[in-house]
Structures are given as structure tokens and as C-alpha cells.
Design an enzyme around this catalytic site. Structure first.
Site, short mmCIF file in Angstrom:
data_model
loop_
_atom_site.label_atom_id
_atom_site.label_comp_id
_atom_site.label_asym_id
_atom_site.label_seq_id
_atom_site.Cartn_x
_atom_site.Cartn_y
_atom_site.Cartn_z
N GLU A 38 0.45 -3.03 -3.81
CA GLU A 38 -0.13 -2.80 -2.48
C GLU A 38 -1.01 -1.55 -2.42
O GLU A 38 -1.96 -1.51 -1.64
CB GLU A 38 0.98 -2.70 -1.43
CG GLU A 38 1.71 -4.01 -1.16
CD GLU A 38 2.96 -4.18 -2.00
OE1 GLU A 38 3.76 -5.08 -1.69
OE2 GLU A 38 3.12 -3.41 -2.98
N PHE A 70 17.02 -5.73 6.84
CA PHE A 70 16.52 -5.82 5.48
C PHE A 70 15.00 -5.60 5.45
O PHE A 70 14.25 -6.23 6.19
CB PHE A 70 16.86 -7.19 4.88
CG PHE A 70 16.32 -7.40 3.50
CD1 PHE A 70 16.81 -6.66 2.43
CD2 PHE A 70 15.32 -8.33 3.26
CE1 PHE A 70 16.31 -6.85 1.15
CE2 PHE A 70 14.82 -8.53 1.98
CZ PHE A 70 15.31 -7.79 0.92
N GLN A 71 14.56 -4.69 4.61
CA GLN A 71 13.15 -4.33 4.44
C GLN A 71 12.49 -3.86 5.74
O GLN A 71 11.32 -4.11 6.00
CB GLN A 71 12.35 -5.48 3.83
CG GLN A 71 12.72 -5.74 2.38
CD GLN A 71 11.74 -6.66 1.66
OE1 GLN A 71 11.08 -7.49 2.27
NE2 GLN A 71 11.64 -6.51 0.34
N LYS A 76 7.53 -10.41 12.43
CA LYS A 76 7.48 -11.79 11.95
C LYS A 76 7.41 -12.80 13.10
O LYS A 76 6.62 -13.74 13.07
CB LYS A 76 8.70 -12.09 11.07
CG LYS A 76 8.68 -13.51 10.49
CD LYS A 76 9.85 -13.76 9.57
CE LYS A 76 9.76 -15.17 8.98
NZ LYS A 76 10.90 -15.48 8.08
N MET A 85 -6.62 17.90 -15.51
CA MET A 85 -6.79 19.02 -14.58
C MET A 85 -5.56 19.91 -14.55
O MET A 85 -5.67 21.13 -14.47
CB MET A 85 -7.13 18.50 -13.18
CG MET A 85 -7.47 19.61 -12.18
SD MET A 85 -8.86 20.64 -12.72
CE MET A 85 -10.23 19.53 -12.47
#
Length: 580
Positions: free
Chosen positions: A47, A109-110, A159, A472
Site C-alpha cells: 500500500e 478486527f483490523q 464497509k 547519506m
């Protein structure tokens, strides 16, 4: 229709043709609609890459880029890309899935608090609680993201809202109380600025990313020619003026060019346009442009006076205000002091500060690699960079001639940005060649999306500057930590050529002078995804200004005794004007 269908239709009503995303459980209603949709969906492999690709799309095209991630870890994986877009004022819409409205706040959940997490790193965010809100919400999101100071907007999408029925109506013009960005500069402030510029002796323009976002490059060049003022840029402003123009000084700041840093220190009038005066640009604030009166032009009033005290603030769009200044200064041309002597000596001083370049060494020096890359591409090629030494070498040595052709992560300094941003830029501008210049460390963070460019046949050329270092960080260790190289050696794994080939992507290794030019030409001609593993000298560093120091306190440079620009100018003016 259902909420999921309304999302797709609303996006297409805004002119969206492509989105970058990754599905998940709470997004199944939306993705089920996508199955039969004309909207193109690019399935990334992480993502974060979706967000960076949307960002690259936006920076290359000037349009709003769109990315999608599911709830919980999908949303949090978008966060780095959203924050990157926020810091660099890039217009991105991020759609994040969320658990059903009845479960919000239950630690389902999630479930994560996407609104709370993204509030500090977005221009605005929404949570859709009813399907009927979707059309207006998406239209508002596009308007907010792309007006005033551009920035990312998040829509948190439960959802059940995707499954609800609604009567779809095309969103009409929406009133947004409290959101009224100022675009037109105040006429009195413009006149004050014009008077200050006219009366100055040594004016300099500092061009930031706001020049590019407002499409003001032509006005910038006209104005700088009108007042005979050289132009330096921030990293985000690179490409706002052709860097081979005599007026261009190159990038300013910690990793900027010596010419820019010393000329800013010597000027008496600094005209900053679309630049937020970040610490990487200014160095020590007490030492920054200490001899200058400062005009600050910015569309975001919160940036004016935030870091640097200014004498004349002007809030508004860079293009509009530059046109106003051109008109006012043009009418007062008879009052304008002659800055031609100043400009002449700035150009002469610039020629004394050319960096040492090596074109024959093995291992390859980065300046040789960039020289050959520059010769192999045209002015319409879009170049993206990662973050670190590769980025600063490109900012320093690569000559950018057009806006929106040099794309890099500035404010957040996001490793892994260059490759997925190139993917998004190529989708946005399919007729332009696109080259990503990456460090080996940053590329390893996102290399899984080689699968994406292979599956979707996205022909970007990836140049991995391979020094097997976190470049760097190791440079700072060399300069400031007694060469104690703590965990910055990446080792010899992987073989980047074999890694690319395992994804079915053509790859070559470049190790000698002359090979880079031919390989880049070949890669572009192939019109397919291509990786070039460029083996460079691990010990090469770029001179820099230590954190907290003034811009003239440069370390790590090759020792050459030079007069200061003030000394050169004083001698020249004394000669030209009989000693007065």
C-alpha cells in the site's frame, strides 16, 4: 445504486481514469464493483507504493492522484505516502476501508482510528457514515486537495456504507464554510514589494515548489529577467527555471550549491516565492540572508513568518502575484535601479564555484553517472529520485529544464519514494520517458513492486546507484561521528540484476565510464520495464552544511581558495565606478 458504485461513479465524474490500490476484507463491496468498472485499477504489491504512485501521478500531471487501501494495516501502510504528499503539498485522495459503522470504537478486527491517525498529515479527512454522503464528499475532497495549498485528503469508508442504497445525483457546487483560500495578492502589499525590489542593489529570487504547483515558471523567468535577479531554488522548486539559464544558481541549502549559499548570504533583497523556508533550505535562521530585506509570497498564510521574519508578506497564488509584480515593476521601470552589474558578477562568481568532476574513475563517481544519464535522455523525460545521497547528487549535478520533470520527496525524506513515484508518473504521462534514480537502500524497501510494473507493462527505467551503503547516513558518520560506521553497510546481497530478472524484468550492470549512456539509451528504446545496476564509489560524498550551521559553513568540499562574492563584487564596482 449502492455506495460502492457511487464511489466509482463519483471518481469518474471527477475525471479519474486510474487508481492505485490493494484490496482487503472491508473493501470487498467496492472491489466487487471495480470488477465490472471502466476505472483502471493498478494492483500494487504494498500500500505504501500505492500512495507514492498516486503522488507521482499528481506531481507529473498536476491532477489529483488516487490510492486505496483496506482497514487496519492497509490504512497504516498508506500513512507514509500520505505524509510524504502532505509535506510536499501534493494533491492526493486516499480512500481507506473501515469496519462497519456499528463496530467503530470496539477494537474490531483490523480496526484503526484512521481519522485520528491521519488528521496531522492531511489537508482534510472525512468519514462516510451514510452512502448518500459519498458523491458530495468525493467532489469536496478533490476541490480541497487541488486548490489553495495542495495536499492529501483521506476518506474513511466503512464497509456497510459501501453496501447501502442511495439515489445517486451528480454533486453540484458545494459550499465549504471556512475554506476560502486567498489567491489574489493584496495590491498594497504588491506595491510595497515592488518598491523594495526596485530600490535594492543585489536582489535574489528563491523559487519553491509553489512556482511549479501554480504553473508560474514562465512568469518567474520574465520577472527575474525584468529585475536582473538570479534565481536559486529549494529542492521542490528544482525545474521551476531552466537550470542551464545564466540566471539559475541551482539549489540552495544544506546540500545545495556553494554559489547559491554564498550569494544568498550576500544579497540585500530576497524575494521568496512558494517556499516554506524549511530548515534544510535556510540552515541557521540567525545567519540566513542576514543582510537582506525579505519579501515572502505564499498561498498558505500559516507559512509566512513561521520560520523566517519577513519585511513584506504577500498571501496568494504565485502565478497571480508574479503577474501583478511584473505589471507594477514594469510601470515603474524608470525608477528601477540597474542590477545588471550585480547579475554579471553573480554569473562570474558562479563560474568560479564549479564543483570538481571526475569522469574517468573506477568505481564510477556519481557525477559521471549523472552526466551520462543526462546525455541519454531528453528534456521531456521525467526523472524521479529516492532519498539520500542519490537524491542530492541528482539535485546537485542533474540539469532540470522544465517543471514537473524532476520529482523527489523533500519534506519527509521518504526512502523508497523514487521507484513507485516513477510508476505513477508513467501512468499519468504515458508519452514521456520516465527514469527512477534510486539508492540501493531505498530501492530494497519497495523492490517487490517490480512485479507491478511487469504485470501491467509499465516501462520505467530504474537506475540503482549501488554503493552497498546507506549513503547519506554513512556520510554523516564520516563527517561528524569520527568515521564510526555503525550499521550502514548493506552487505553484498542481493544481486540486483538477478533480482530484477527473477521478476521477468530485463537488467544490466554498469561499472565503467561510457556504459551508462549506452545502457540508458537501450533501456528507453526497449519500451519495457528495465533495471540498471550502477556500481559507484562507496566513499564519494557531497559537500554539505552541517545541521544548525549557516549556509556559508560548508564542510567536505575540495579545498580551493576563493574570494567571497562580496569581495569580487566590491573590487568590480570599485573599478567600474571609480572607487565609490
Amino acid at each position: 445504486m449502492k455506495g460502492g458504485e457511487a464511489i466509482i461513479k463519483s471518481l469518474m465524474d471527477q475525471g479519474v481514469e486510474t487508481v492505485f490500490g490493494y484490496p482487503g476484507g472491508v473493501l470487498l463491496p467496492l472491489y466487487d464493483v471495480l470488477y465490472d468498472s471502466d476505472l483502471r485499477h493498478i494492483l500494487v504489491r504494498h500500500e505504501q507504493c500505492a500512495a507514492h504512485a498516486a503522488d507521482g501521478f499528481a506531481r507529473a500531471s498536476g491532477k489529483v492522484g488516487v490510492c486505496i487501501g483496506t482497514s487496519g494495516p492497509g490504512a497504516t501502510n498508506l500513512i507514509t505516502g500520505i505524509a510524504t504528499a502532505y509535506m510536499d503539498s501534493s494533491p492526493v485522495l486516499a480512500i481507506a476501508g473501515q469496519v462497519a459503522t456499528g463496530l467503530i470504537g470496539n477494537d474490531a478486527f483490523q480496526e484503526v482510528d484512521t481519522i485520528g491517525i491521519t488528521m496531522p498529515i492531511t489537508k482534510h479527512n472525512y468519514q462516510a457514515m451514510k452512502a448518500e454522503e459519498i458523491p458530495g464528499m468525493i467532489r469536496s475532497a478533490f476541490y480541497i486537495a487541488s486548490t489553495g495549498r495542495n495536499g492529501p485528503v483521506v476518506i474513511d469508508l466503512p464497509k456497510n456504507v459501501q453496501e447501502e442504497e442511495l439515489e445517486y445525483e451528480l454533486a453540484k457546487d458545494i459550499e465549504l464554510p471556512g475554506y476560502k483560500p486567498t489567491m489574489k495578492g493584496h495590491p498594497l502589499q504588491v506595491k510595497k514589494a515592488a518598491k523594495m525590489i526596485i530600490n535594492s542593489k543585489k536582489p535574489v529570487i528563491l523559487a519553491g515548489g509553489g512556482i511549479i504547483l501554480s504553473g508560474a515558471s514562465e512568469e518567474l523567468l520574465r520577472f527575474s529577467n525584468m529585475i536582473n535577479a538570479p534565481v536559486t531554488t529549494s529542492l521542490m522548486g528544482k525545474g521551476s527555471i531552466p537550470e542551464d539559464n545564466p540566471l539559475s544558481l541551482g539549489m540552495l541549502g544544506m546540500h545545495g550549491r556553494k554559489t547559491s549559499n554564498l550569494i544568498i548570504d550576500d544579497c540585500d533583497c530576497l524575494i521568496s516565492i512558494g517556499c516554506r523556508f524549511s530548515d534544510r533550505t535556510t540552515g541557521s535562521l540567525t545567519e540566513f540572508a542576514k543582510n537582506a530585506k525579505i519579501v515572502h509570497i505564499d498561498v498558505d498564510p500559516a507559512e509566512i513568518g513561521k520560520n523566517v521574519d519577513v519585511d513584506v508578506p504577500i498571501v496568494g497564488d504565485a502565478k497571480s502575484i508574479l503577474n501583478d509584480l511584473i505589471n507594477v515593476v514594469g510601470k515603474a521601470k524608470h525608477e528601477n535601479k540597474d542590477h545588471s552589474a550585480w547579475l554579471k558578477h553573480v554569473i562570474e562568481f558562479k563560474n568560479t564555484c564549479m564543483p570538481r568532476l571526475s569522469f574517468d574513475d573506477i568505481p564510477l563517481k556519481p557525477q559521471q553517472v549523472i552526466k551520462e544519464l543526462s546525455e541519454a535522455i531528453d528534456d521531456d523525460t521525467i526523472v524521479t529520485t529516492d532519498v539520500g545521497q542519490n537524491q542530492m547528487w541528482m539535485a546537485h549535478y542533474f540539469t532540470s529544464r522544465n517543471p514537473r520533470k524532476f520529482i523527489s520527496s523533500g519534506g519527509l525524506g521518504t526512502m523508497g519514494f523514487g521507484f513507485p513515484a516513477a510508476m505513477g508518473a508513467k501512468i499519468a504521462m504515458p508519452d514521456n520517458d520516465v527514469v527512477a534514480v534510486c539508492g540501493d537502500g531505498g530501492f530494497l524497501m519497495v523492490c517487490q513492486d517490480l512485479a507491478t510494473i511487469k504485470e501491467y507493462d509499465i516501462p520505467v527505467v530504474i537506475c540503482v546507484l549501488d554503493n552497498r551503503r546507506l549513503g547519506m547516513v554513512s556520510q554523516w558518520q564520516k563527517l561528524f561521528y569520527n568515521k564510526r560506521m555503525s550499521y550502514t553497510n548493506l552487505g553484498q546481497s542481493p544481486d540486483f540484476v538477478k533480482l530484477a530478472e527473477s521478476f521477468g524484468i530485463s537488467a544490466e550492470r554498469v561499472e565503467k565510464p561510457g556504459e551508462m549512456f549506452e545502457t540508458v539509451k537501450k533501456a528507453i528504446r526497449s519500451d519495457e520495464p528495465y533495471l540498471i545496476d550502477v556500481v559507484i564509489d562507496p566513499d564519494e560524498i557531497l559537500p554539505m552544511v552541517p545541521a544548525g550551521c549557516g549556509l556559508t559553513e560548508i564542510v567536505g568540499e575540495y579545498k580551493v581558495e576563493r574570494e567571497t562574492p562580496g569581495e569580487i563584487l566590491y573590487k568590480a564596482m570599485s573599478t567600474d565606478r571609480g572607487g565609490d
